[in-house]
Design an enzyme around this catalytic site. Structure first.
Site, short mmCIF file in Angstrom:
data_model
loop_
_atom_site.label_atom_id
_atom_site.label_comp_id
_atom_site.label_asym_id
_atom_site.label_seq_id
_atom_site.Cartn_x
_atom_site.Cartn_y
_atom_site.Cartn_z
CG HIS A 1 29.12 45.77 36.68
ND1 HIS A 1 29.70 46.91 37.19
CD2 HIS A 1 29.87 44.74 37.17
CE1 HIS A 1 30.73 46.58 37.95
NE2 HIS A 1 30.86 45.26 37.95
CG HIS B 1 34.40 47.63 39.59
ND1 HIS B 1 33.76 46.62 40.26
CD2 HIS B 1 34.57 48.62 40.50
CE1 HIS B 1 33.55 46.98 41.52
NE2 HIS B 1 34.02 48.19 41.68
CE1 TYR C 1 35.05 43.82 34.30
CE2 TYR C 1 33.48 44.53 35.97
CZ TYR C 1 34.57 43.75 35.59
OH TYR C 1 35.16 42.91 36.50
#
Ligand code: SF4
Length: 632
Positions: free
Chosen positions: A167, A170, A172
């Site tokens: 990931h 977003h 992070y």
């Protein structure tokens, strides 16, 4: 119609039965120690049953404190592998593929969810959303995290996952590493793109080294970071090429970060609003691209695939609203699909208030085990009210085997949900109303319009239970002039029963007031004003932007004193002034309609739900409706 969407697809070395992918959605259903729960596994199983080709889990943490929600899954211990193996076996038994998303939240965390630790980030710059100042991660820690990323991926492989998704979207940690707005480092992990990409490259190297070449290693990236002057599409195309070189097997394209202040833009209301970015990114890579975000219909999904703009279609909230979406498409049952209405109340809203993931249109989400175990005796049930709560209660009660009659005082079904679809950007609310009405007809629910439920009916019918779903009535305060002919309720204005003149004053700046004012400003040229006693109007960024665009005046900390034929007298800080008004709209809120419950309580089991208990919204109504039926 869905030739490509429903056709099998080979992703690396894995066959998917169709191109429909559940993209990651935080549920907060696991244990605080990262172990899976039956609830979490059963929630995913429902989607596998529903026919999705591939399911990507929510973000697994690879360190106990490396989490942005307190009950997300983890793979930081070997002891966590066996339960994950049980889980992946279950998903595979339905022919779906399962991918484990792995992340570190970076500064998008706080001590309340990560065991009291100060968050880490590339530099000590607080997240604009959560506001806690992080500490800058050290180089030694970066090396440790990289290795732990790889260890978690290896555990995922041992647990039977078909692949992992790294990931870097977003907001992070890996996203932050890329961003010059968050990464101010002057060592080998900051500065030029090559340095800011270094940790990501090292993560891919470590993961690939540990899981081998036969295991899917995908990644999720935002096509822009959402910051003013931040990473844009061309930077992301460069990023995509580097990710392919680093070994990514697919790119799952999304947008923005949670703290960017720009995401909640009207563009995000549009179907397929990330598709243009997928299309451009696809031109510079040879690996598959997943398109996601507001793709809600099979037709749009098929069009994107036919146009060659993506290889796979991701749906997250759609899979909450209807876990059986793929099977319904396959069987030609589109009209039975329960669509996501983009309200964000049950899913993100619940999570942001510290709860667990749910869904306004599908209150069974996260309660699959309760539904499995629910085997009631057939009973006689009367329902008062044909709004969303009453219809959801009827839907659940009939499916549970009860004999149901629904009484609605007005001449239509839907209650306030009908007018709720009229403001700008709210049109899809009507999808749920029409779905519920269809269920009433398909399930042959005995519903009676123009028939309020009364004590006399209950005495005659002698039901086992009555569910009171009569909702709320608009508050009409005792203000001089409130009975004048140019004063109308918001619902009547929204439904087009009233032609508003130029100069409209909306009294009340809650959700209904703000949305009604915006709807009026959209429809006519006159001046629209909102008067609100509180220091601010309803905090919807979307609608604030629209109010700015349509030049809706806001009078906050202001009280309505009197309504006259041509103006509204208001008071602020002890001073009165007149706001010109040819039409006055009342949006002072609602008060519960619960007198029926009092009248019936000595006759049978009476359950009061939704707005009949207290002012609430359709999410409370549908959730209460399910609770009431499960309790009969
Ligand atoms: Fe969609 Fe609303 Fe359900 Fe979220 S709560 S999945 S936005 S319908």
């Amino acid at each position: 119609m869905y030739d490509k969407l429903l056709a099998p697809y080979t992703l690396k070395n894995v066959e998917l039965k169709n191109r429909l992918v559940v993209t990651a959605m935080v549920t907060n259903y696991c244990k605080e120690d990262g172990f899976l729960t039956d609830r979490w596994m059963r929630y995913h199983e429902e989607k596998a049953k529903g026919g999705w080709g591939m399911i990507i889990t929510e973000d697994y943490c690879f360190r106990p404190e490396g989490k942005g929600y307190n009950r997300i899954p983890g793979l930081f211990l070997d002891e966590q592998i066996p339960l994950n193996k049980v889980f992946t076996d279950k998903i595979h038994s339905y022919g779906s593929r399962i991918i484990c998303q792995i992340y570190h939240p970076g500064r998008q965390s706080n001590q309340y969810v990560n065991g009291g630790h100060q968050p880490v980030a590339p530099s000590a710059i607080p997240c604009p959303w959560l506001k806690q100042i992080p500490r800058a991660i050290t180089v030694e820690e970066i090396h440790e995290y990289v290795s732990q990323f790889g260890d978690a991926a290896l555990r995922a492989k041992k647990a039977g996952f078909d692949g992992v998704e790294i990931h870097l979207a977003h907001g992070y940690l890996l996203f932050e590493m890329l961003s010059p707005h968050v990464n101010k480092r002057t060592d080998e992990y900051g500065g030029c793109f090559k340095n800011r990409f270094r940790m990501i490259r090292e993560v891919f190297e470590d993961v690939k080294k540990k899981v081998g070449e036969d295991f899917i290693v995908g990644t999720r990236l935002s096509y822009q970071d959402g910051y003013k002057g931040g990473r844009g599409l061309y930077d992301s195309m460069e990023l995509a090429m580097n990710l392919e070189t680093a070994g990514a097997d697919y790119l799952n394209v999304t947008f923005g970060s949670y703290g960017d202040h720009n995401s909640y833009d009207r563009d995000v209301q549009k179907h397929g609003f990330v598709t243009h970015a997928c299309s451009e990114i696809k031109k510079v890579v040879s690996i598959p691209v997943i398109d996601t975000n507001r793709i809600t219909t099979g037709g749009v999904a098929e069009a994107i695939l036919q146009a060659g703009e993506a290889d796979l279609i991701g749906m997250e909230r759609t899979s909450l609203a209807d876990p059986h979406y793929p099977n319904k498409l396959k069987k030609g049952q589109e009209e039975q699909i329960r669509h996501c209405i983009n309200c964000n109340i049950g899913c993100y809203g619940s999570l942001l208030s510290g709860g667990t993931c749910s869904c306004l249109v599908n209150p069974e989400v996260g309660r699959e085990i309760e539904m499995d175990n629910f085997k009631p005796e057939s009973k006689r049930v009367l329902i008062a009210g044909g709004g969303p709560g009453g219809m959801e209660a009827a839907y659940q009660a009939v499916r549970a085997g009860h004999k149901v009659t629904l009484y609605e005082a007005s001449d239509f079904l839907g209650g306030q949900l009908v007018s709720a679809a009229f403001p700008p950007m709210k049109g899809e609310v009507a999808l749920f109303t029409s779905w519920l009405i269809r269920q009433m007809k398909d399930l042959k629910v005995d519903f009676r319009l123009n028939t309020p439920l009364t004590r006399a009916i209950v005495e005659e019918e002698k039901p086992d239970a009555v569910i009171v779903a009569t909702g709320g009535s608009a508050i009409v305060p005792n203000i001089p002039g409130i009975d004048l002919p140019h004063v109308h309720k918001a619902e009547d204005v929204l439904l087009g029963k009233v032609v508003t003149g130029e100069d409209v004053v909306v009294c009340g700046g809650g959700e209904v007031g703000v949305e009604t004012a915006t709807a009026i400003a959209f429809r006519c040229n006159g001046k629209v004003s909102v008067v609100e006693m509180l220091p601010s109007v309803f905090p919807s960024l979307d609608f604030r932007k629209l109010m700015d665009e349509y030049e809706v005046d806001r009078y906050t900390s202001t009280k309505v004193k009197e309504i006259k034929e041509d103006c509204v007298i208001v008071e602020k800080n002890g001073e009165e002034c007149a706001i010109p008004a040819k039409t006055v709209v009342l949006a002072f809120g609602y008060k519960p309609n619960n007198t029926l419950a009092e009248e019936l309580k000595d006759l049978c089991d009476v359950k009061v739900i939704g707005g009949s208990i207290k002012t609430s919204n359709a999410f409370a109504a549908t959730t209460d409706a399910l609770n009431a039926v499960l309790d009969i």
